[in-house]
Design an enzyme around this catalytic site. Sequence first.
Site, PDB file in Angstrom:
ATOM      1  CE  LYS A   9      -3.925  -2.180   2.414  1.00  0.00           C
ATOM      2  NZ  LYS A   9      -4.899  -2.021   3.531  1.00  0.00           N
ATOM      3  CE1 TYR A  49      -9.330  -3.266   0.431  1.00  0.00           C
ATOM      4  CE2 TYR A  49      -8.486  -1.435  -0.874  1.00  0.00           C
ATOM      5  CZ  TYR A  49      -8.274  -2.494  -0.001  1.00  0.00           C
ATOM      6  OH  TYR A  49      -7.005  -2.779   0.434  1.00  0.00           O
ATOM      7  CB  THR A  91      -7.175  -5.518  10.097  1.00  0.00           C
ATOM      8  OG1 THR A  91      -7.652  -6.706   9.458  1.00  0.00           O
ATOM      9  CG2 THR A  91      -7.516  -4.298   9.265  1.00  0.00           C
ATOM     10  CG  ASN A 112      -3.591  -2.131   7.028  1.00  0.00           C
ATOM     11  OD1 ASN A 112      -3.506  -1.746   5.860  1.00  0.00           O
ATOM     12  ND2 ASN A 112      -4.611  -2.838   7.469  1.00  0.00           N
ATOM     13  CG  HIS A 115      -5.438  -6.376  -0.178  1.00  0.00           C
ATOM     14  ND1 HIS A 115      -6.665  -6.348   0.428  1.00  0.00           N
ATOM     15  CD2 HIS A 115      -5.503  -7.317  -1.154  1.00  0.00           C
ATOM     16  CE1 HIS A 115      -7.460  -7.240  -0.184  1.00  0.00           C
ATOM     17  NE2 HIS A 115      -6.773  -7.833  -1.148  1.00  0.00           N
ATOM     18  CD  GLU A 126      -8.872  -9.443  -3.387  1.00  0.00           C
ATOM     19  OE1 GLU A 126      -7.722  -9.805  -3.060  1.00  0.00           O
ATOM     20  OE2 GLU A 126      -9.739  -9.092  -2.559  1.00  0.00           O
TER      21      GLU A 126
END
Length: 138
Positions: A9, A49, A91, A112, A115, A126
């Site tokens: 991310k 998402y 998470t 965080n 993913h 995905e």
Amino acid sequence: MERTLSIIKPDATARNITGLINSMIEAAGLRIIAQRRIFLTQQQAEEFYAEHKDKSFFSGMIQQMISGPVVVQVLEGEDAIATYRKIMGSTNPAVAEEGTIRKTYALSIGQNSVHGSDSPEAARREISFFFNHTEIVG
Ligand code: ADP
Ligand code: MG
């Protein structure tokens, strides 16, 4: 053999730690068989998402995901989905297990660092969201 979709991310690309995260992935026995650094558009992030669209954190999470580049990757290995979820950690990094990617590198629940797909159905969806067959080299 199983495949899963990983995203490094923006909080992690901003801190130049994609290689450190890839090292943890490889140390866990997962192979990075496709990888691309991209900017997500807002539309892409919202579609990716979509399951979270009614959650209170949705719009902040989308803004976070488009705040900088991400690295999308396909990981392959034995029980890749569960293996990656395990080394990612919880998470919320505050409660993530020692030695996990999120415990080691995440800044907060909203930042965080990674993913990972959470089921075989999610992994299929995905992976095909970002990659076609010729881009996946196992
Ligand atoms: P995971 O990424 O562990 O599968 P979820 O699918 O539940 O977690 O949530 C997707 C992402 O949304 C999380 O990784 C996190 O970045 C963000 N998120 C989840 N819950 C919250 C929250 N309470 N506050 C802010 N961001 C959140
Ligand atoms: Mg999830």
